[in-house]
Design an enzyme around this catalytic site. Structure first.
Site: not given
Ligand SMILES: Nc1ccn([C@H]2C[C@H](O)[C@@H](COP(=O)(O)O)O2)c(=O)n1
Ligand SMILES: [Zn+2]
Length: 188
Positions: A84, A86, A110, A113
């Site tokens: 992710h 972060e 999430c 993170c």
């Molecule tokens: N704060 C966040 C939330 C999500 N991500 C990333 C992780 C995945 O690549 C994507 C989420 O995918 P989805 O389940 O919406 O298809 O976003 C992040 O880096 N930081």
């Molecule tokens: Zn995360």
């Protein structure tokens, strides 16, 4: 607006818009077809300590690891692999640590993170979207941030949009040799 060029510009972007825009610019590097997230870590002196976006771990080829989440094969889901934004921003830090820093992130963190943010010493989370707030993972983040005394708040940018139009900027390219000579002669 003062157009005389004798006084400082007043329509420059504020620090927070700047850091949030950098997070969004970083997100443009993400290969995730559904969700691109960027993060920018800043210290108390407004210095950038780290930038990251969501992507596959080093050595795990973007073209071979899965970007979907609907495969019947349990191991063919991006959630198992993607780092992710972060986490990448923290691991990419250009300082010894990120203690007392603020993280600007496009999407609320999430739970995984959130744990890393807390353990890294970051004290403040500034986010733009909270679109996953209904999910338990994101509720767990808030629970942990509250317990750990991490400040988190949703940012409303002061600027509606920030555009970088490379095509337009290119019009003010370096002058030709003949133009330089003319300019130099006129300057004498
Ligand atoms: N704060 C966040 C939330 C999500 N991500 C990333 C992780 C995945 O690549 C994507 C989420 O995918 P989805 O389940 O919406 O298809 O976003 C992040 O880096 N930081
Ligand atoms: Zn995360």
């Amino acid at each position: 607006m003062d157009t005389s060029n004798e006084h400082k510009r007043l329509d420059y972007i504020c620090w927070r818009d700047y850091f949030m825009a950098i997070a969004f610019l970083a997100a443009k590097r993400s290969k995730d077809p559904v969700c691109q997230v960027g993060a920018c870590i800043v210290n108390k002196e407004n210095k950038i300590m780290g930038i990251g976006y969501n992507g596959m771990p080093n050595g795990c080829c973007d073209d071979f690891f899965p970007w979907g989440k609907n495969s019947p094969i349990p191991t063919e889901t991006k959630a198992l692999y993607v780092c992710h934004a972060e986490m990448n921003a923290i691991l990419n830090k250009n300082s010894a640590d990120v203690k007392d820093c603020t993280i600007f992130v496009g999407l609320f963190p999430c739970n995984e993170c959130a744990k890393i943010i807390i353990q890294s010493g970051i004290r403040e989370v500034v986010y733009l979207s909270d679109e996953k707030a209904h999910k338990p993972s994101y509720q767990a983040s808030k629970r942990m941030f509250d317990a750990a005394g991490i400040k988190y708040w949703q940012y409303t940018p002061q600027t509606d949009k920030i555009v970088i139009d490379f095509k337009k900027l290119k019009l003010s390219e370096s002058p030709s040799k003949a133009e330089i000579e003319k300019l130099t002669l006129n300057d004498v």
